[in-house]
Structure formats: structure tokens, C-alpha cells
Design a protein around this motif. Structure first.
Motif, short mmCIF file in Angstrom:
data_model
loop_
_atom_site.label_atom_id
_atom_site.label_comp_id
_atom_site.label_asym_id
_atom_site.label_seq_id
_atom_site.Cartn_x
_atom_site.Cartn_y
_atom_site.Cartn_z
N LYS A 3 -9.56 13.94 -3.58
CA LYS A 3 -9.34 12.57 -3.17
C LYS A 3 -8.22 12.00 -4.03
N THR A 4 -7.15 11.58 -3.39
CA THR A 4 -6.05 10.99 -4.13
C THR A 4 -6.09 9.48 -3.93
N VAL A 5 -6.05 8.77 -5.02
CA VAL A 5 -6.07 7.31 -4.95
C VAL A 5 -4.70 6.78 -5.36
N ILE A 6 -4.06 6.08 -4.46
CA ILE A 6 -2.74 5.53 -4.75
C ILE A 6 -2.88 4.13 -5.32
N GLN A 7 -2.17 3.87 -6.37
CA GLN A 7 -2.23 2.54 -6.97
C GLN A 7 -1.35 1.58 -6.18
N PRO A 8 -1.91 0.49 -5.73
CA PRO A 8 -1.12 -0.48 -4.97
C PRO A 8 -0.28 -1.33 -5.91
N GLU A 9 0.55 -2.15 -5.32
CA GLU A 9 1.45 -2.99 -6.11
C GLU A 9 1.38 -4.41 -5.55
N LEU A 10 1.27 -5.36 -6.45
CA LEU A 10 1.30 -6.75 -5.99
C LEU A 10 2.74 -7.20 -5.88
N ILE A 11 3.14 -7.59 -4.69
CA ILE A 11 4.51 -8.08 -4.50
C ILE A 11 4.46 -9.59 -4.49
N VAL A 12 4.95 -10.17 -5.56
CA VAL A 12 4.85 -11.62 -5.71
C VAL A 12 6.01 -12.30 -5.00
N ARG A 13 5.66 -13.19 -4.08
CA ARG A 13 6.67 -13.98 -3.40
C ARG A 13 6.33 -15.46 -3.58
N ALA A 14 7.08 -16.28 -2.91
CA ALA A 14 6.98 -17.71 -3.21
C ALA A 14 5.63 -18.33 -2.86
N SER A 15 4.86 -17.72 -1.95
CA SER A 15 3.64 -18.37 -1.49
C SER A 15 2.59 -18.53 -2.58
N SER A 16 2.78 -17.84 -3.70
CA SER A 16 1.78 -17.92 -4.76
C SER A 16 2.39 -18.30 -6.10
N LEU A 17 3.68 -18.59 -6.10
CA LEU A 17 4.36 -18.84 -7.36
C LEU A 17 4.48 -20.34 -7.60
N ARG A 18 3.64 -20.84 -8.47
CA ARG A 18 3.69 -22.28 -8.73
C ARG A 18 4.76 -22.59 -9.76
N THR A 19 5.43 -23.69 -9.54
CA THR A 19 6.40 -24.14 -10.53
C THR A 19 5.59 -24.55 -11.75
N GLN A 66 0.81 -1.21 0.00
CA GLN A 66 0.00 0.00 0.00
C GLN A 66 0.85 1.26 0.00
N PHE A 67 2.14 1.10 -0.08
CA PHE A 67 3.04 2.27 -0.11
C PHE A 67 2.75 3.25 1.01
N PRO A 68 2.86 2.80 2.23
CA PRO A 68 2.46 3.70 3.34
C PRO A 68 3.30 4.97 3.44
N ILE A 69 4.59 4.86 3.19
CA ILE A 69 5.40 6.09 3.30
C ILE A 69 4.94 7.11 2.27
N GLU A 70 4.74 6.62 1.03
CA GLU A 70 4.26 7.52 -0.02
C GLU A 70 2.88 8.07 0.33
N MET A 71 2.09 7.23 0.98
CA MET A 71 0.76 7.67 1.39
C MET A 71 0.88 8.85 2.36
N GLY A 72 1.79 8.73 3.28
CA GLY A 72 2.02 9.82 4.23
C GLY A 72 2.50 11.07 3.52
N GLN A 73 3.41 10.89 2.57
CA GLN A 73 3.92 12.05 1.83
C GLN A 73 2.79 12.71 1.05
N THR A 74 1.96 11.88 0.43
CA THR A 74 0.84 12.43 -0.34
C THR A 74 -0.12 13.19 0.57
N ALA A 75 -0.41 12.61 1.71
CA ALA A 75 -1.30 13.27 2.66
C ALA A 75 -0.72 14.63 3.06
N ALA A 76 0.59 14.64 3.32
CA ALA A 76 1.23 15.89 3.73
C ALA A 76 1.16 16.91 2.58
N ASN A 77 1.36 16.45 1.37
CA ASN A 77 1.30 17.37 0.23
C ASN A 77 -0.10 17.96 0.08
#
Lengths: 343, 343
Positions: free
Chosen positions: B325-341, B297-308
DNA sequence: TTGTACGCGTTATCAA
DNA sequence: TTGATAACGCGTACAA
């Protein structure tokens, strides 16, 4: 709609045909006032929706009801928990907390302290940065007669209140626990930095070994930055060097975590092949597999203690502040990473 | 040693045989002043170790350079990171941040806002509590013409700046990712509470399924508190009920973690038997085994945006603040728990 | 370009 | 018990 002018004590005074000083006294619980006028003032204040102007009060009285709080990093569980502890105590006493972070940069630390002084905070609670070697900014705080409380990262160079945990004891408990689990060749991860807390943890490790008849072995001590990568590196060296070891006590959970990863990647079982203990009790320690045994520093309590020291200093005769050092006893939280099944 | 009286602009004025107003102008970069006097003033200020009294300045100017920041809990990674983001922007503009926490208790929230107003903060940045249904305390802030920025937990009932992430999009990405990994019977953990963010995540989940030709199945949706224990409970129900499922998308990392534990305890492999995706990107997600795929959710950026947003509102014509209303685009961080061989 | 004069809202001191 | 007055340190009309 125009937003109506805020009401002041003069408005209340006018309505009641008294003077502002009377109103002020009534509002501040000054005993030199009659019960009747006090009640009348409080009633009028409620009706007029009076809100005291703390800025004016601060200018006149010299007290802002603000505490400046300085941490290296806000968004680390340890520090944010300490902030939480301070905030709880401060709020209950009608004080507010201004937070700043130094990011371990000396200049930021200096600036933050200066900003606090400009904001006329009533005192400061701080953890000094890793690279800080001069303390003039803190001495200025003391010179102005303001309370200063240091926590976690402290220095003997400042005569002021301090709150730390007993790092020696935490390390001693962790090492003893490993010995009691049957471990004999216990590795230690420590920091290159000559900060007191790491020296103390090292000392606890060494003494625990000696007290149990195990001769400390210099080749089992690894020095680095205690981050995850450092833990990985150390573990790889251990494995590649075919070092004989059966446990790791890391002065940081992150390095312990790195080691756990490498151990598992190499087919070693935690805790049966290698028992693992960290330090900090980071929130993630209960979510690793196996969960990581660690040393709890009670950060919220640490913040509360710091706040209490602060208010003690604030309320005491300024010339008689006795620099008080409070040492919090840590707790070993035993989880599966160090619990061997009985042989 | 007596600590010397703090120097004021009058001291500087006296030394230079000018008036305090001249000194004030010189110090504040007022253009209506000669270069010579300005330099002289600055020099004298340095020599006399002058530090502006922000309290006096605040009383006179009405600006305190303080932001009140209200969060449910200080010591949670998401919120402390947002505080960090706000603090960074605020500090760079010579503003300070006062933090308070509501602990999700409405009364605390009201009191904190009131305390901020008494402290005469220049505005407020806040995340509203889970149980908050009345907004009069926030309306007061707006009535006074003070900037108010809400983040994460917002409400359409207040016409003011807001910063949120696109929960729908985050959930849509997460679900699509699972589908692309070959999953077809995807479980969803959601919250009992009818908070917007969980409704949006549910909507993203449903739409992603439909867009890929999968009919949403109500028996695969589990509602709870999204804590670790809830995740465990849901997973146990799934297993005991012999439900046919091959993936879980949880609206919270904690519930996902609980499910991971139960799955492993029952001999199920993550991700090969069950692929797992969480939400929040809590720090622990990279330390689980396997590491947990999650939505950042990019919390640091969220804080910066709120401050701006805050400073934009602060500097704009008060009567023309457009609630943004500012809507921040989230990012899917893919790790091993969902990566099927690959099959 | 600089000075004069006043007020921001409160509290402290002294007098009544 | 209450009132009158000043002061905390600064910023800003207005005048010069």
C-alpha cells in the motif's frame, strides 16, 4: 490453491463428444447448427466457466475488437469527454479502446500509431497534433484498409472520416450575441497558429460584425497562444493603450479568463463595462465570477459521432468508404459575463 | 493499389536462408545467436518493413502488453490525470492501456473486468465504484495470478497493491492552516457515504482542532453529497440559522464552491468573514474569485505510482507478491480564499 | 549457434 | 448439421 487451467472450446467439445468446430459455431451464433447442440454447448460453457480467448480469436479472424484512440492530452476536459463518448459507443458494441497521448509531439504521434498497428487494432480514431505536417503514419493506416476517423484537429490531406464542430458558426453566434447586447467595439483574441479552427473562428467574428454593419477593426484583434497569460497580456495592452472597447470575444476560455482577471483588477465591471465571451465551455466557466459565456462543442457527442463514423466504415465495403465529414453545430451558452442589464 | 501482405518472420527467414526460429531469436535479443545473423536479420527486417504481430506473440507467450484500466468516470480531471500518469509509464515500457468506465454502476464494473480478462490483459489498475460491495470479479483477477492495483477507492478486503493519498493528513493540514489564519469556529462539509476517504478527512479535521485546543462542535459538521448544490444548501442553513462560524473546510471543491457563491450573495467576504478551503484541487479552483485554497492529490503522480506498483508485481515472482500500500502525501495549495490579511 | 517440431486457442474450408 | 484438418504468426523445448 492452484488456479485451474482455463477451459477452452476443446474441453467443451470433449465433454459433449463433438468437435471444437461445432462448439465454435454454437458459440458464435452460426446458423448452421441444431438447436439441441447449441443449447448443450451453451450449458456446458456455463458450467465449465468458459471464457473465450480473444487473442486466439483475433489471430485467426484478424479482428481484435480494439480501437486505437489518440489524443494530444488525456487530462483535458475536452479530450477526456471525447474519449468518454467513444468509449460508450465502443463498449456497447463489445469493442475496447486503447488510449495514447501525443502531447503535441510529432514523434509520439508516429509511435503511437505504429504501436496501434502492432497491437493490430481494428482501426484508429485520432486528433492530429498541432505541429504535425506529415501524414504518412496515417496513410499507412488507410493503406492497410483500416478505418481512420479524425476529430477536432483534422486535415484535408487525408481522405477519411472526420468530425469537427462548426467553428465559424460558433464564433458568429458569439459575436452576434455581443452585438445584440449593445456592444460595438468588440475585441477578438485569436491564435498565432494558422490552424483551421482559429481561422474559422476569426472568420465568424468578422462576418458577424459585417453582417451587422460594423466595420472590422484590425487594431482590436490580438494574436497569441490563447492561454491565461496571453489573455492577461492582451487585456493589459488594451487598458494601457487606452483602447476604446466594450467587449471581448476570445477563441479560448483560458485567455478570456485571463482578461477577466485583469479587467477586474483595474476596476472594470464585467459585463457592464466589458462583456466577455469565451470558447470551449471548459468546466471552470460556470465557476468564475461572473460565470463566463462560452461556446459548447459537445465533446461527448463528438466522441459518439466519431465512434459511429468508425463503425460505419468498419462495417462497410472497404473499397467503397466515402470519406465523410460530420460537422457538429455548437451552442452558445449564455452566462452572466455577457448579459447586460437592459439600459 | 493492393496493399501488400504483411511480412512475417518467415519472409525474413526465407530471404536469409535461415529458419523462423533464428529470426525470432534475433528479433527478441536472445543471446544465443551470432552477431552476423543478428545484424542480417535486423537489416532484412527493416528492408522488408517487418512489423511484429503482437497478437501472435501474445497467443504464444501469454503476454499481451495490455493493461486494463477502470475508472468511475473518464472525463473528470482527477481520473483523467491518473490515466495520464499510468499511460506515461506504460508507454515507456511498451505497454498499452485499455480504459473503461463504470459510471459507479456495479454491473458495469463487473463487465469491464470480465472484458479485460477476455482481452487477456496482463493485469488491471482500477478504482472501485462507490456502490461496490462484492469483490469476486477482482478476486478472479488475483486467482489468475494477474497483478491488480487499486487506487483512490480501495478496499481492505482485497490483498493487493493499493495507492491512496493520506486523506487524514490533507484534512489535518487544511484545518491547521485555517486555525493558523485565526479561525476558531470551523465548519466541515463531509459525505453521507461511509467511504474511508471521507471518514479520514473528518478524522483529520477533528484531530487538528483538538491538537490546537479547540473542542470539535457537532453542530458545525454538515453531511451531504458534496456537490455544488450541497455546498449551497449547507451555507444557506448556516446563514439562516445565524450560526457563528468563521471558516469552512469542505471535503470537496464543489461544495466549497457552492458555499462561496452563497456567502458572496449574502454579502459575506471571503476570506475575511469566512475563510474557505476545499479538497481535490480541481482545475477550476484557481479561477474562482477569490481563488480557492485546496488539497492537491497529485493525480498524475498517483497514476505513475500505480503503474510502478503494477510493473513491480508483474515482474516479481507471482507467489511472493507482497500486497503493498503506497500512501501519497498530499499538499495544501494556499490561495486567496483562506489567506487573511494580517490583523 | 542454428534447426526441428510443436502448440498457443480459435476459425475457415472442405468434405461427409 | 457435423467433423477433420489446416492455418493464423510466433516462441520455445529439445536436438543437432
Amino acid at each position: 490453491m492452484e488456479h485451474s487451467k482455463k477451459t477452452t472450446i476443446h474441453d467443451i467439445a470433449e465433454r459433449l463428444n463433438v468437435t471444437a468446430s461445432t462448439v465454435s459455431r454454437a458459440l458464435n451464433g452460426n446458423p448452421r447448427i441444431s438447436d439441441n447442440t447449441r443449447k448443450a454447448v451453451l450449458k456446458a460453457a456455463r458450467e465449465l466457466d468458459y471464457e473465450p480467448n480473444q487473442i486466439a480469436s483475433a489471430l485467426r479472424s484478424g479482428r481484435t475488437q480494439l480501437i486505437g484512440m489518440l489524443v494530444p492530452t488525456i487530462n483535458r476536459a475536452f479530450f477526456s469527454s471525447i474519449i468518454r463518448g467513444v468509449e460508450e459507443v465502443a463498449n456497447s458494441l463489445d469493442y475496447r479502446v486503447i488510449v495514447s497521448q501525443s502531447n503535441e509531439i510529432f514523434e509520439n504521434e508516429e509511435n503511437a500509431v505504429k504501436a496501434f498497428l502492432n497491437a493490430r487494432v481494428d482501426g484508429i480514431i485520432a486528433s492530429i497534433g498541432k505541429n504535425t505536417e506529415h501524414f504518412n503514419h496515417y496513410k499507412q493506416v488507410l493503406d492497410r484498409g483500416l478505418p481512420l476517423v479524425l476529430f477536432d484537429r483534422t486535415t484535408p490531406k487525408l481522405q477519411t472520416g472526420q468530425v469537427v464542430i462548426d467553428d465559424y458558426q460558433g464564433a458568429y453566434m458569439a459575436t452576434t450575441h455581443l452585438i445584440e447586447q449593445g456592444c460595438e467595439r468588440i475585441v477578438h483574441f485569436t491564435s498565432e497558429r494558422k490552424i483551421d479552427i482559429y481561422k474559422e473562428r476569426y472568420r465568424g467574428y468578422v462576418n458577424a460584425l459585417q453582417d451587422h454593419g460594423i466595420e472590422p477593426n484590425h487594431s482590436l484583434v490580438f494574436s497569441g497562444n490563447l492561454q491565461l497569460e496571453d489573455g492577461r497580456k492582451h487585456a493589459e495592452q488594451l487598458i494601457q493603450g487606452k483602447v476604446d472597447f466594450d467587449a471581448i470575444f476570445s477563441a479560448s476560455d483560458y485567455a478570456a479568463m485571463g482578461a477577466m482577471q485583469v479587467l477586474k483588477e483595474n476596476g472594470l465591471k464585467v459585463p457592464d463595462d466589458v462583456a466577455l465571451v469565451g470558447f470551449l465551455n471548459e468546466p471552470f466557466t460556470s465557476f468564475t465570477d461572473p460565470p463566463l459565456t462560452s461556446v459548447n462543442q459537445f465533446p461527448i457527442e463528438m466522441g459518439q459521432t466519431a465512434a459511429n463514423l468508425f463503425f460505419n466504415a468498419l462495417n462497410s465495403d472497404k473499397k467503397k468508404i466515402i470519406p465523410k465529414k460530420t460537422v457538429i453545430q455548437p451552442e452558445l451558452i449564455v452566462r452572466a459575463s455577457s448579459l447586460r442589464t437592459a439600459p
